[in-house]
Design a protein around this motif. Structure first.
Motif, PDB file in Angstrom:
ATOM      1  N   GLY A 262       0.794  -1.213   0.000  1.00 20.99           N
ATOM      2  CA  GLY A 262       0.000   0.000   0.000  1.00 20.99           C
ATOM      3  C   GLY A 262       0.830   1.268   0.000  1.00 20.99           C
ATOM      4  N   PRO A 263       0.163   2.434   0.006  1.00 18.16           N
ATOM      5  CA  PRO A 263       0.875   3.718  -0.060  1.00 18.16           C
ATOM      6  C   PRO A 263       1.844   3.945   1.089  1.00 18.16           C
ATOM      7  CG  PRO A 263      -1.465   4.018  -0.526  1.00 18.16           C
ATOM      8  CD  PRO A 263      -1.305   2.615  -0.045  1.00 18.16           C
ATOM      9  N   SER A 264       1.515   3.458   2.288  1.00 16.35           N
ATOM     10  CA  SER A 264       2.427   3.662   3.413  1.00 16.35           C
ATOM     11  C   SER A 264       3.764   2.977   3.171  1.00 16.35           C
ATOM     12  CB  SER A 264       1.792   3.137   4.702  1.00 16.35           C
ATOM     13  OG  SER A 264       1.516   1.747   4.600  1.00 16.35           O
ATOM     14  N   ALA A 265       3.745   1.824   2.498  1.00 19.21           N
ATOM     15  CA  ALA A 265       4.993   1.134   2.180  1.00 19.21           C
ATOM     16  C   ALA A 265       5.839   1.949   1.215  1.00 19.21           C
ATOM     17  CB  ALA A 265       4.695  -0.243   1.595  1.00 19.21           C
ATOM     18  N   VAL A 266       5.193   2.592   0.248  1.00 17.26           N
ATOM     19  CA  VAL A 266       5.926   3.443  -0.692  1.00 17.26           C
ATOM     20  C   VAL A 266       6.584   4.595   0.048  1.00 17.26           C
ATOM     21  CG1 VAL A 266       5.718   4.900  -2.731  1.00 17.26           C
ATOM     22  CG2 VAL A 266       4.369   2.806  -2.562  1.00 17.26           C
ATOM     23  N   ALA A 267       5.852   5.212   0.966  1.00 18.72           N
ATOM     24  CA  ALA A 267       6.397   6.341   1.718  1.00 18.72           C
ATOM     25  C   ALA A 267       7.578   5.911   2.582  1.00 18.72           C
ATOM     26  CB  ALA A 267       5.300   6.959   2.583  1.00 18.72           C
ATOM     27  N   VAL A 268       7.452   4.785   3.264  1.00 20.45           N
ATOM     28  CA  VAL A 268       8.528   4.314   4.141  1.00 20.45           C
ATOM     29  C   VAL A 268       9.774   3.963   3.333  1.00 20.45           C
ATOM     30  CG1 VAL A 268       9.208   2.468   5.716  1.00 20.45           C
ATOM     31  CG2 VAL A 268       6.964   3.532   5.945  1.00 20.45           C
ATOM     32  N   ASN A 269       9.597   3.257   2.220  1.00 17.31           N
ATOM     33  CA  ASN A 269      10.747   2.852   1.412  1.00 17.31           C
ATOM     34  C   ASN A 269      11.431   4.050   0.766  1.00 17.31           C
ATOM     35  OD1 ASN A 269      11.022  -0.351   0.896  1.00 17.31           O
ATOM     36  ND2 ASN A 269       8.905   0.175   1.339  1.00 17.31           N
ATOM     37  N   PHE A 270      10.645   4.991   0.251  1.00 15.27           N
ATOM     38  CA  PHE A 270      11.255   6.167  -0.361  1.00 15.27           C
ATOM     39  C   PHE A 270      12.012   6.990   0.675  1.00 15.27           C
ATOM     40  CE2 PHE A 270      10.975  10.735  -1.280  1.00 15.27           C
ATOM     41  CZ  PHE A 270      11.715  10.788  -2.448  1.00 15.27           C
ATOM     42  N   ALA A 271      11.428   7.179   1.855  1.00 18.65           N
ATOM     43  CA  ALA A 271      12.090   7.969   2.892  1.00 18.65           C
ATOM     44  C   ALA A 271      13.392   7.312   3.334  1.00 18.65           C
ATOM     45  CB  ALA A 271      11.151   8.150   4.080  1.00 18.65           C
ATOM     46  N   ALA A 272      13.372   5.989   3.524  1.00 15.76           N
ATOM     47  CA  ALA A 272      14.590   5.294   3.945  1.00 15.76           C
ATOM     48  C   ALA A 272      15.660   5.356   2.866  1.00 15.76           C
ATOM     49  CB  ALA A 272      14.258   3.845   4.294  1.00 15.76           C
ATOM     50  N   TRP A 273      15.260   5.142   1.606  1.00  9.56           N
ATOM     51  CA  TRP A 273      16.240   5.166   0.519  1.00  9.56           C
ATOM     52  C   TRP A 273      16.809   6.565   0.325  1.00  9.56           C
ATOM     53  CZ3 TRP A 273      15.882   7.852  -4.189  1.00  9.56           C
ATOM     54  CH2 TRP A 273      16.880   7.551  -5.119  1.00  9.56           C
ATOM     55  N   ARG A 274      15.975   7.579   0.404  1.00 11.22           N
ATOM     56  CA  ARG A 274      16.429   8.946   0.169  1.00 11.22           C
ATOM     57  C   ARG A 274      17.412   9.402   1.237  1.00 11.22           C
ATOM     58  NH1 ARG A 274      16.652  14.483   1.961  1.00 11.22           N
ATOM     59  NH2 ARG A 274      16.493  15.815   0.115  1.00 11.22           N
ATOM     60  N   THR A 275      17.151   9.065   2.494  1.00  9.90           N
ATOM     61  CA  THR A 275      18.058   9.474   3.564  1.00  9.90           C
ATOM     62  C   THR A 275      19.357   8.673   3.539  1.00  9.90           C
ATOM     63  OG1 THR A 275      16.869   7.962   5.038  1.00  9.90           O
ATOM     64  CG2 THR A 275      16.236  10.277   5.079  1.00  9.90           C
ATOM     65  N   GLN A 276      19.335   7.457   2.989  1.00  3.91           N
ATOM     66  CA  GLN A 276      20.560   6.663   2.909  1.00  3.91           C
ATOM     67  C   GLN A 276      21.539   7.196   1.875  1.00  3.91           C
ATOM     68  OE1 GLN A 276      19.273   2.656   2.171  1.00  3.91           O
ATOM     69  NE2 GLN A 276      18.647   2.298   4.294  1.00  3.91           N
ATOM     70  N   LEU A 277      21.074   8.076   0.988  1.00  4.63           N
ATOM     71  CA  LEU A 277      21.973   8.632  -0.020  1.00  4.63           C
ATOM     72  C   LEU A 277      23.059   9.501   0.594  1.00  4.63           C
ATOM     73  CD1 LEU A 277      19.464   9.630  -2.848  1.00  4.63           C
ATOM     74  CD2 LEU A 277      20.952   7.633  -2.748  1.00  4.63           C
ATOM     75  N   THR A 278      22.845   9.983   1.805  1.00  5.77           N
ATOM     76  CA  THR A 278      23.845  10.812   2.471  1.00  5.77           C
ATOM     77  C   THR A 278      24.847   9.994   3.270  1.00  5.77           C
ATOM     78  OG1 THR A 278      22.384  11.069   4.393  1.00  5.77           O
ATOM     79  CG2 THR A 278      22.217  12.719   2.643  1.00  5.77           C
ATOM     80  N   MET A 279      24.687   8.669   3.308  1.00  7.81           N
ATOM     81  CA  MET A 279      25.599   7.815   4.061  1.00  7.81           C
ATOM     82  C   MET A 279      26.854   7.545   3.247  1.00  7.81           C
ATOM     83  SD  MET A 279      22.856   5.097   5.657  1.00  7.81           S
ATOM     84  CE  MET A 279      24.142   4.209   6.540  1.00  7.81           C
ATOM     85  N   PRO A 280      28.002   7.323   3.898  1.00 11.33           N
ATOM     86  CA  PRO A 280      29.239   7.034   3.168  1.00 11.33           C
ATOM     87  C   PRO A 280      29.179   5.688   2.468  1.00 11.33           C
ATOM     88  CG  PRO A 280      29.560   6.715   5.523  1.00 11.33           C
ATOM     89  CD  PRO A 280      28.201   7.342   5.354  1.00 11.33           C
ATOM     90  N   VAL A 281      30.102   5.498   1.510  1.00 13.36           N
ATOM     91  CA  VAL A 281      30.172   4.246   0.759  1.00 13.36           C
ATOM     92  C   VAL A 281      30.556   3.112   1.692  1.00 13.36           C
ATOM     93  CG1 VAL A 281      31.292   3.044  -1.142  1.00 13.36           C
ATOM     94  CG2 VAL A 281      30.796   5.487  -1.330  1.00 13.36           C
ATOM     95  N   GLN A 282      29.843   2.019   1.585  1.00  8.31           N
ATOM     96  CA  GLN A 282      30.065   0.879   2.461  1.00  8.31           C
ATOM     97  C   GLN A 282      31.112  -0.051   1.879  1.00  8.31           C
ATOM     98  OE1 GLN A 282      26.595  -1.473   3.075  1.00  8.31           O
ATOM     99  NE2 GLN A 282      27.464  -2.668   4.732  1.00  8.31           N
ATOM    100  N   THR A 283      31.989  -0.531   2.734  1.00  7.96           N
ATOM    101  CA  THR A 283      32.998  -1.497   2.319  1.00  7.96           C
ATOM    102  C   THR A 283      32.444  -2.906   2.469  1.00  7.96           C
ATOM    103  OG1 THR A 283      33.897  -1.510   4.564  1.00  7.96           O
ATOM    104  CG2 THR A 283      34.877   0.025   2.981  1.00  7.96           C
ATOM    105  N   PRO A 284      32.996  -3.869   1.739  1.00  6.70           N
ATOM    106  CA  PRO A 284      32.492  -5.238   1.856  1.00  6.70           C
ATOM    107  C   PRO A 284      32.601  -5.761   3.280  1.00  6.70           C
ATOM    108  CG  PRO A 284      33.902  -5.009  -0.066  1.00  6.70           C
ATOM    109  CD  PRO A 284      34.029  -3.729   0.708  1.00  6.70           C
ATOM    110  N   LYS A 285      31.608  -6.515   3.697  1.00 10.15           N
ATOM    111  CA  LYS A 285      31.610  -7.100   5.025  1.00 10.15           C
ATOM    112  C   LYS A 285      31.377  -8.598   4.920  1.00 10.15           C
ATOM    113  CE  LYS A 285      26.690  -6.099   5.764  1.00 10.15           C
ATOM    114  NZ  LYS A 285      25.712  -5.432   6.639  1.00 10.15           N
TER     115      LYS A 285
END
Length: 487
Positions: A262-285
């Motif tokens: 539903g729409p709430s899932a779209v909002a949650v996923n977009f918000a999480a993905w958009r804010t993760q763009l400011t995170m540094p590049v992750q190294t392999p773990k």
């Protein structure tokens, strides 16, 4: 002597500073020249690749005519040779498409049309596309997930099909003949995310190559490159990162997510993905736990040696180990223009606007969106928009959309809602605010559109376009007028 020394030192320092300034200017000009050259080369590659489509299609169809015997009988060896040539033409066509789309996704997703689609429809499209690659090598395509349950996800059907085809095609290339490639759609409990995974049984990716992939550099082996860049962009179009898990000698699993529920899932996923763009590049773990997929195919068909099989029979059980090295890949060097601000608003078209103009407006609306923005259609003529803007630049973003619409199509009546600016210097707090307010706005606007639901004057009661004029309304009107006049 001191003053004289200072007097001579000052011009020297001034000349040194000037030389450093000249060097800085030359360095800046050199960087600008490099950027301009890179832009020119990228445009040249895209345009050249576009021109290669027609001759490549002609070559493939000509070879197909010869192989199928339309121009005369061919031997078995000739048939196999021509089939291999067609397969290579298909691979070349895919690379051409990737080169064309690599430039298209640099600034936004202009051709994206997200909607709620069934995963069964996606599976059917992917299977029909992958058969030319899987059948010649007798590779089984195994599907595992909640298929056949009318499960809906929010995605662009064309882009999602292309993403799965790209990942599965890479898996087919590295998988030995008569083995299997797994395409898995996993739904976690109490989650509004459907996790897609494409798992192969190839040689795997070394830790050194994973580090190169994570840093955006080309690995030593034939993994990554332009195809990986396209896959990362296609995953970003669905608000997801691309996760690569690999173990040398076992295989590789590439996964991404799509919203569901539903729409709430779209909002949650977009918000999480958009804010993760400011995170540094992750190294392999390293993933310490080893998981095993036990897959039982849904159906299996017998294959006759004398006839070309329509599908390859899948083995009864396949063991695929989830690799231990993992890395998450974002869309690239893309960061929000305003990392701590977002603006929510709505836009609606008038009831008199025909359906063709509505579709054209939606296309232009998506073309104007940045990668860090979104336009969600809540009704026949309304959208909820998330602008990457603060309070000062929100009006400018709206005006840029209006100018594009004015320049590209006939004047239409638009009604913009009041903008709501969300701000927070804390990334997690911004994600919570954005997901909550965006979900509330989408749900409210959807309910409002359902209540109003204006009809298109150019369609009938069934929503179909009117193809010819009818005399029935005018005759009824004449009878009513005659009745009111009393004759």
């Amino acid at each position: 002597m001191g003053p004289s020394h200072l007097a001579t030192a000052t011009p020297t320092a001034h000349r040194s500073t000037k030389r450093m300034g000249d060097a800085t200017v030359r360095s800046d000009l050199s960087k600008a020249d490099i950027d301009a050259s890179f832009e020119m080369v990228t445009r040249l590659i895209s345009e050249t690749a576009h021109d290669l489509r027609s001759p490549l299609t002609t070559i493939r169809e000509a070879v197909r005519l010869v192989r199928d015997g339309d121009l005369g009988r061919v031997s078995r060896q000739q048939h196999e040779c021509l089939s291999a040539a067609i397969e290579q033409c298909n691979c070349a066509g895919q690379m051409v498409d990737e080169m064309v789309q690599s430039r298209r996704f640099e600034t936004g997703f202009g051709n994206i049309r997200r909607s709620w689609v069934s995963i069964d429809e996606i599976r059917h499209q992917v299977e029909s596309t992958l058969q030319p690659w899987a059948l010649p090598r007798e590779i089984s395509l195994l599907w595992d997930g909640p298929f056949g349950q009318d499960l809906m996800i929010y995605a662009d059907p064309g882009l999602l099909r292309r993403l799965l085809v790209n990942l599965a095609n890479n898996a087919v290339r590295v998988t030995a003949p008569k083995h299997a490639v797994l395409i898995r759609a996993h739904r976690y409990s109490n989650s509004q995310i459907l996790n897609w995974s494409v798992v192969d049984q190839g040689c795997g990716i070394s830790p050194n190559d994973l580090e190169l992939i994570a840093s955006g550099k080309a690995p030593t082996q034939s993994v990554g490159g332009l195809g990986l860049l396209i896959c990362r962009q296609l995953a970003a179009a669905h608000f997801s990162k691309l996760r690569i898990e690999s173990r040398v000698g076992t295989g590789t699993a590439v996964s991404f997510q799509t919203p569901m529920g539903g729409p709430s899932a779209v909002a949650v996923n977009f918000a999480a993905w958009r804010t993760q763009l400011t995170m540094p590049v992750q190294t392999p773990k390293t993933e310490p736990d080893e998981m095993v997929y036990e897959v039982t195919p849904l159906t299996s068909r017998s294959v006759h040696r004398s006839a070309r099989p329509e599908s390859i029979a899948a083995p009864r059980r396949v063991r695929i180990d989830v690799p231990s090295q993992a890395v998450d890949l974002g869309v690239g060097n893309v960061t929000p223009v305003h990392p701590h601000h977002m603006c929510l608003t709505t836009v609606a078209l008038g009831a008199a606007v025909p359906n063709a103009a509505v579709d054209q407006f939606e296309t232009l609306l998506h073309q104007s969106m940045r990668i860090t923005e979104m336009a969600y259609r809540t009704g026949d003529r309304t959208w909820v928009i998330v602008f990457d803007a603060d309070a000062q630049s929100a009006l400018a973003r709206r005006q840029s959309v209006e100018r594009m619409v004015e320049n590209e199509m006939q004047p239409v009546r638009t009604r913009w809602g009041k903008g709501i600016v969300i701000s927070s210097a804390i990334r997690d707090e911004l994600a919570i605010k954005l997901s909550s307010m965006l979900a509330d706005m989408i749900v409210r606007q959807t309910l409002l559109d359902d209540q109003q639901s204006p009809s298109d004057p150019n369609t009938d009661f069934d929503g179909k376009a009117v193809t010819a004029e009818s005399i029935i309304p005018s005759s009824r009107l004449q009878r009513e007028v005659a009745y009111l006049r009393g004759y």
